[in-house]
Design an enzyme around this catalytic site. Structure first.
Site, PDB file in Angstrom:
ATOM      1  N   HIS A 142      -1.663 -23.149  -1.518  1.00 20.00           N
ATOM      2  CA  HIS A 142      -0.983 -23.008  -1.284  1.00 20.00           C
ATOM      3  C   HIS A 142       0.800 -23.086  -1.599  1.00 20.00           C
ATOM      4  O   HIS A 142       1.100 -23.866  -2.186  1.00 20.00           O
ATOM      5  CB  HIS A 142      -1.683 -24.151  -0.189  1.00 20.00           C
TER       6      HIS A 142
ATOM      7  N   SER B 288       3.136 -22.730   5.911  1.00 20.89           N
ATOM      8  CA  SER B 288       2.246 -23.993   5.791  1.00 20.89           C
ATOM      9  C   SER B 288       2.647 -24.335   7.959  1.00 20.89           C
ATOM     10  O   SER B 288       2.267 -23.137   8.807  1.00 20.89           O
ATOM     11  CB  SER B 288       1.976 -24.868   5.315  1.00 20.89           C
TER      12      SER B 288
ATOM     13  N   ASP C  65      -6.501 -20.518  -1.299  1.00 22.90           N
ATOM     14  CA  ASP C  65      -5.625 -21.703  -0.668  1.00 22.90           C
ATOM     15  C   ASP C  65      -6.891 -22.807   0.194  1.00 22.90           C
ATOM     16  O   ASP C  65      -7.754 -21.949   1.106  1.00 22.90           O
ATOM     17  CB  ASP C  65      -4.100 -21.058   0.572  1.00 22.90           C
TER      18      ASP C  65
END
Length: 659
Positions: free
Chosen positions: A345, A209, A314
């Site tokens: 994610h 991320s 995601d």
């Protein structure tokens, strides 16, 4: 309906296959001598560095590196906190070690990994718990792990600027310090000069991320010493995290900086916060703020190899970010590898752990220790084809992939059309924007005409059809009002079992057992909660998406108000994917307005008409146009079976939590 049968059986088979494949690869790799000396003096056996050093006796220290910036305006340059864990034995022998580095804004506010671990410290301020397994596993194998607090977070000076020059410089300065080109200090203020004379200067950056996003940004500076990056579900252009071709995906970035900033940053960074607000207007226009946070444009500077990992479902860091970064790296000839999962994610440590750890080790061993284990010559891509079943390709997109034009045609039922390789149809299809609905609602009623969407489907496929890459949908559309948002989604119509990416674990479920990767201490366990696939039986699967604001049809630089009734042509970019629509299923394209929960609505409620003859779909099909074959309508079986339960649209708050 939730199906756990497949999840309880296949993970163990696939994990065993993955482990056997990984071991076979290292045992047959070129240059994999049984006992070879690594740069730090440790042994390398069968192409893998060995755990020769004591984690319990590792050196733990904190250094503050000067970034050269003064983001908080206090009259002195900002220093970022760097927590280091490194093996003591090479240090005592005067041998140098490479570095695995994770730069993050999350070490105190939010935590890292599936268990939300945060940094903890002893009374002297040295790190006790370093989140994730990197230190536990790699320090005994002759690596140092370096965890950096981005500017404005945890124990660092400065301000968060959402992927901008300060964020990137926070980490780049540490790479420079590790290479002897920047200054480090023993304290946040004052202190003694500290040199990184214990490292080779070879650095690999990793992170999921925001962490992986910073790895992308630092690589795009071309900094010396950065040998490889491993970005996991990461951003390549911050505009494409907040907008998609002018359509706002969520609220502005200022809330995110406020969320991760330390107390001292909150007190000193009001001016920087205002810059973020002023630079990112909610118009969808591309501004200099976004240019400064676009790493794709600088892909030509990347010298590091790239091992990218992305969940194809995601809905947080959406796959457009991966696709455009991969394409740019490919154009520059960057050495690269990719894993594409069917999760949301999620870190690969939490969906393919037994294969991920040795693969990552071999990657770092090759690029940081110089081990000739052959990983750079292995298949470029690992794709999760079905739940816990993985295939490989020598390159990605797969050989034989060709952009293929598909046309839209009408049927006798308004709102339901055809999708194929024949001549384009005539006439229009229309829909009225309904922000209360989203792609799951549309897909669940793909064979029913409703006023909120237009659906175009192929016939039942005679053979598997593979879509590999990012496609486009060009529409010529007229709005009844002065604004309109468009959504285009690809749907696999037919029964299958998928990861429940809309569930709380985004495709995984966390178990009560633990498995250990590396060595533990009383304050830092190497044992992590196990996971399994969380599956769902469905009759449709949305596998690629794209959105746009029709007012940005001409340019992202400046959107315009629409003239009601006037046709505008716009090409919507579809997110990168790798999906096989099986024989017996159908491929559908749905064109609609606001994808509720995934984009924000326009300021009007338009009715939109799409000109079929002046619209076209281009998809990267493996095998090209010849791969799209359908069975005669009279003999086609019914493709739909078990209805999928209605799923609520994700909230913007949840979708915007970048961690």
């Amino acid at each position: 309906m939730i199906s756990k049968t497949r999840a309880s059986r296949n993970p163990w088979i696939s994990l065993l296959v993955a482990v056997v494949a990984a071991l076979a690869a290292v045992l047959t790799a070129p240059g994999s001598a049984a006992h070879a000396a690594g740069p730090g003096g440790g042994t390398v056996r069968h192409g893998l560095s060995q755990p020769d050093y004591s984690y319990a006796d590792a050196i733990r220290e904190a250094v503050w590196v000067d970034t050269g910036l003064d983001g908080d305006g206090d009259g002195r340059t900002d220093r970022v906190a760097v927590d280091i864990v490194r093996p003591s034995e090479p240090a005592k022998a005067g041998r140098k070690v490479p570095v695995i580095m994770d730069a993050s804004p999350y070490y105190s506010c939010c935590g890292r990994g599936n268990e939300n671990q945060i940094k903890t410290y002893d009374a002297a301020g040295d790190i006790v718990q370093a989140p994730l397994f990197y230190d536990n596993y790699f320090v005994p194998r002759g690596y140092a792990t370096v965890l950096v607090d981005l500017a404005g977070t945890d124990r660092s000076d400065g301000c968060v600027d959402i992927g901008g020059p300060s964020d990137v410089q926070s980490a780049k300065a540490v790479v420079d310090w590790l290479g002897g080109r920047a200054k480090g200090w023993s304290a946040r203020a004052g202190g003694q000069r500290v040199k990184a004379d214990w490292t080779t200067g070879n650095v690999g950056m990793i992170g999921k991320s925001w962490d992986g996003t910073i790895a992308n940004g630092v690589a795009a500076t071309g900094v010396r010493g950065l040998k490889t990056i491993v970005p996991i579900s990461s951003i390549s252009s911050w505009y494409d995290y907040y907008f998609h071709q002018g359509a706002p995906l969520q609220d502005g970035p200022e809330w995110l900086s406020d969320y991760v900033e330390s107390d001292s940053a909150h007190a000193n960074c009001a001016a920087e916060q205002q810059k973020i607000i002023d630079g990112s207007p909610r118009t969808g226009d591309w501004t200099p703020f976004w240019t400064a946070r676009d790493y794709v444009k600088d892909a030509g500077k990347v010298k590091a190899s790239v091992f990218a990992v992305q969940g194809m479902q995601d809905l947080n860091v959406r796959t457009k970010n991966f696709g455009q970064w991969w394409q740019a790296l490919s154009a520059q000839g960057v050495e690269r590898k990719v894993w594409l999962s069917q999760t949301g994610h999620v870190d690969p440590f939490d969906y393919r752990r037994a294969a991920w750890v040795p693969t990552l080790q071999r990657w770092f061993d090759h690029y940081l220790l110089g081990v000739n284990n052959g990983i750079q010559h292995e298949p470029m891509a690992d794709i999760e084809r079905s739940v816990d079943h993985w295939t490989t390709d020598p390159v990605w997109p797969a050989p034989g992939t060709r952009d293929t034009a598909l046309t839209l045609g009408p049927t006798a039922t308004g709102g339901l059309g055809t999708l194929g390789t024949g001549r384009a149809g005539t006439g229009t299809e229309s829909f009225t924007d309904d922000p209360g609905l989203w792609e799951e609602d549309w897909a669940a009623t793909a064979d029913t005409a409703t006023p909120d969407k237009a659906v175009f489907t192929t016939g039942v496929l005679a053979k598997d059809l593979r879509v590999a890459g990012g496609g486009t949908v060009t529409v010529t559309a007229a709005s009844s009002t002065t604004s309109a948002h468009l959504s285009a989604v690809l749907v696999d119509l037919g029964p299958e079992t998928i990861r429940d990416y809309l569930g709380g674990g985004e495709g995984i479920t966390t178990l009560g057992t633990r498995s250990c990767y590396g060595e533990s201490t009383a304050g830092d366990s190497a044992c992590y909660l196990d996971t399994a696939a969380d599956t769902e039986s469905v009759d449709h699967n949305v596998f690629s998406r794209g959105w746009a604001d029709l007012g940005h049809y001409k340019s992202l630089a400046h959107g315009v108000r629409l003239t009601p009734g006037k046709p505008y042509t716009m090409t919507i970019q579809l997110a990168a994917t790798d999906h096989v629509v099986p024989a017996g299923h159908r491929l559908a394209l749905i064109v609609a307005g606001t994808d509720g929960g995934l984009i924000l609505p326009p300021d009007t409620t338009p009715k939109v008409s799409v000109d079929l003859k002046r619209s076209v779909v281009r998809l990267p099909l493996v095998g090209g146009a010849g791969a799209l074959r359908t069975v005669p309508a009279a003999t086609a079986p019914h493709a739909l079976s078990v209805p999928r339960p209605a799923a609520p649209a994700p909230s913007f708050t949840a979708a915007a939590d970048l961690g």
